[in-house]
Motif scaffolding. Structure first.
Motif, PDB file in Angstrom:
ATOM      1  N   ASN A  12       0.772  -1.334   0.082  1.00 48.98           N
ATOM      2  CA  ASN A  12      -0.134   0.233   0.067  1.00 48.98           C
ATOM      3  C   ASN A  12       0.867   1.291   0.039  1.00 48.98           C
ATOM      4  O   ASN A  12       1.986   1.090   0.444  1.00 48.98           O
ATOM      5  CB  ASN A  12      -0.852  -0.007   1.266  1.00 48.98           C
ATOM      6  CG  ASN A  12      -2.144  -0.675   1.202  1.00 48.98           C
ATOM      7  OD1 ASN A  12      -1.857  -1.858   1.427  1.00 48.98           O
ATOM      8  ND2 ASN A  12      -3.233  -0.326   1.203  1.00 48.98           N
ATOM      9  N   HIS A  52     -12.548   4.578   0.198  1.00 49.68           N
ATOM     10  CA  HIS A  52     -13.514   3.300   0.177  1.00 49.68           C
ATOM     11  C   HIS A  52     -13.128   2.611   1.667  1.00 49.68           C
ATOM     12  O   HIS A  52     -12.050   2.817   2.390  1.00 49.68           O
ATOM     13  CB  HIS A  52     -13.436   2.525  -0.948  1.00 49.68           C
ATOM     14  CG  HIS A  52     -12.288   1.688  -1.008  1.00 49.68           C
ATOM     15  ND1 HIS A  52     -11.146   2.222  -1.486  1.00 49.68           N
ATOM     16  CD2 HIS A  52     -11.881   0.316  -0.863  1.00 49.68           C
ATOM     17  CE1 HIS A  52     -10.132   1.147  -1.610  1.00 49.68           C
ATOM     18  NE2 HIS A  52     -10.565   0.177  -1.321  1.00 49.68           N
ATOM     19  N   ASP A  56      -7.528  -1.997   4.570  1.00 50.01           N
ATOM     20  CA  ASP A  56      -6.087  -1.415   4.262  1.00 50.01           C
ATOM     21  C   ASP A  56      -5.996   0.237   3.928  1.00 50.01           C
ATOM     22  O   ASP A  56      -5.087   0.599   3.597  1.00 50.01           O
ATOM     23  CB  ASP A  56      -5.410  -2.136   3.268  1.00 50.01           C
ATOM     24  CG  ASP A  56      -6.144  -2.198   2.139  1.00 50.01           C
ATOM     25  OD1 ASP A  56      -7.397  -2.235   1.937  1.00 50.01           O
ATOM     26  OD2 ASP A  56      -5.397  -2.082   1.016  1.00 50.01           O
ATOM     27  N   HIS A  57      -7.394   0.739   4.006  1.00 51.74           N
ATOM     28  CA  HIS A  57      -7.426   1.965   3.876  1.00 51.74           C
ATOM     29  C   HIS A  57      -7.839   3.045   5.126  1.00 51.74           C
ATOM     30  O   HIS A  57      -7.788   4.125   4.946  1.00 51.74           O
ATOM     31  CB  HIS A  57      -8.419   2.252   2.602  1.00 51.74           C
ATOM     32  CG  HIS A  57      -7.785   1.664   1.261  1.00 51.74           C
ATOM     33  ND1 HIS A  57      -7.325   2.409   0.114  1.00 51.74           N
ATOM     34  CD2 HIS A  57      -7.705   0.201   0.924  1.00 51.74           C
ATOM     35  CE1 HIS A  57      -6.794   1.481  -0.744  1.00 51.74           C
ATOM     36  NE2 HIS A  57      -7.054   0.398  -0.130  1.00 51.74           N
ATOM     37  N   ASP A 127      -8.489   2.469  -5.119  1.00 51.49           N
ATOM     38  CA  ASP A 127      -8.303   0.803  -5.714  1.00 51.49           C
ATOM     39  C   ASP A 127      -9.089   0.794  -6.799  1.00 51.49           C
ATOM     40  O   ASP A 127      -9.369  -0.224  -7.263  1.00 51.49           O
ATOM     41  CB  ASP A 127      -8.744  -0.219  -4.818  1.00 51.49           C
ATOM     42  CG  ASP A 127      -7.700  -0.144  -3.634  1.00 51.49           C
ATOM     43  OD1 ASP A 127      -6.545   0.497  -3.722  1.00 51.49           O
ATOM     44  OD2 ASP A 127      -7.807  -1.182  -2.831  1.00 51.49           O
ATOM     45  N   HIS A 165      -2.006   1.098  -4.338  1.00 51.94           N
ATOM     46  CA  HIS A 165      -1.115  -0.078  -4.122  1.00 51.94           C
ATOM     47  C   HIS A 165      -0.086  -0.075  -5.162  1.00 51.94           C
ATOM     48  O   HIS A 165      -0.371   0.425  -6.534  1.00 51.94           O
ATOM     49  CB  HIS A 165      -1.926  -1.352  -4.527  1.00 51.94           C
ATOM     50  CG  HIS A 165      -2.889  -1.534  -3.503  1.00 51.94           C
ATOM     51  ND1 HIS A 165      -2.605  -2.393  -2.203  1.00 51.94           N
ATOM     52  CD2 HIS A 165      -4.227  -1.332  -3.252  1.00 51.94           C
ATOM     53  CE1 HIS A 165      -3.476  -2.359  -1.528  1.00 51.94           C
ATOM     54  NE2 HIS A 165      -4.496  -1.646  -1.836  1.00 51.94           N
TER      55      HIS A 165
HETATM   56 FE    FE Z   1      -6.613  -1.537  -1.042  1.00 49.10          FE
END
Ligand code: FE
Ligand code: ZN
Length: 253
Positions: A12, A52, A56-57, A127, A165
């Protein structure tokens, strides 16, 4: 305005925007790299932008907000804890203390309420779009992906694209299968391999670059249609059919 990639997890990037005093971050999945950079450079965090709901965000929000009362911008159509300013298509936001105004684009596909942030020359696309690729369709449809990618493709070619990413090299391996003959892609691959060998990010990319090498933006190119036909055994009748087949192919590549 400086825009810095903070690597997080395996692949990321948390993008940090700053003017030497104040900063904003996009999609802080982890608080640690953000806090370390702020401390190291004496910056004050002024706002957080979310594209979103994936962990991982958003995973760093709780920790970043422990001692701060700052705006957290995010999509209205997703239920994200800590978002203070839910946004929809057409909204524009000003980052407090930073000379930066961003427009909100709704680009559902990867997730149902995914948004992107745009200013002339700059796109934070989360993403939805990656260099040489695009996000998986977890909640949206291929039609929605087509609409999102067409909107991005229509932006000025110089627009810098800040994807979240570092998937460029693996995407390029797929791009080679999906469009065997593309000299510009071969040149870009060599460039990106050199960057990664030096541990440098391949991002941001640009809209002009993606139009030339990203198979998901090239679904009307004869070479892409040919490769999809060969792979699936049937010729896609429309650009949407080609995109649908490409995305399904990439899922198992
Ligand atoms: Fe992601
Ligand atoms: Zn995601």
């Amino acid at each position: 305005m400086n825009i810095i990639p903070l690597p997080a997890f395996r692949d990321n990037y948390i993008w940090l925007i700053h003017d030497g005093q104040r900063a904003a971050v996009v999609d802080p999945g982890d608080a640690e790299p953000v806090l370390a950079y702020l401390a190291q450079h004496g910056l004050e965090l002024a706002a957080i932008l979310i594209t979103h709901h994936h962990a991982d965000h958003v995973g760093g929000l709780k920790r970043l907000l422990e001692h701060r009362r700052i705006p957290v911008f995010g999509p209205r159509k997703e239920n994200i804890e800590y978002v203070t300013h839910p946004l929809v298509e057409g909204d524009s936001i000003a980052i407090p203390g930073l000379e930066l105004e961003l427009q909100v684009l709704e680009v559902p596909a990867h997730t149902a309420g995914h948004i992107a942030y745009f200013a002339p020359g700059i796109l934070f696309c989360g993403d939805t779009l990656f260099s040489a690729g695009c996000g998986r369709l977890f909640e949206g449809t291929a039609e929605q992906l087509q609409a999102a990618l067409s909107r991005f493709a229509a932006l000025d070619g110089d627009t810098e694209v800040y994807c979240t990413h570092e998937y460029t090299l693996s995407n390029l391996a797929f791009a080679r299968a999906a469009e065997p003959h593309n000299p510009e892609r071969d040149r870009y691959l060599a460039h990106c391999e050199a960057l990664r060998a030096a541990s440098e990010p391949t991002l941001p990319t640009t809209i002009a670059q993606e139009r030339q090498i990203n198979p998901f933006m090239r679904t009307s190119e004869p070479g892409v249609i040919e490769a999809v036909t060969h792979q699936t055994g049937r010729r896609p009748a429309t650009a949407l059919a080609c995109l649908t087949a490409l995305r399904a192919w990439k899922d198992v590549f």
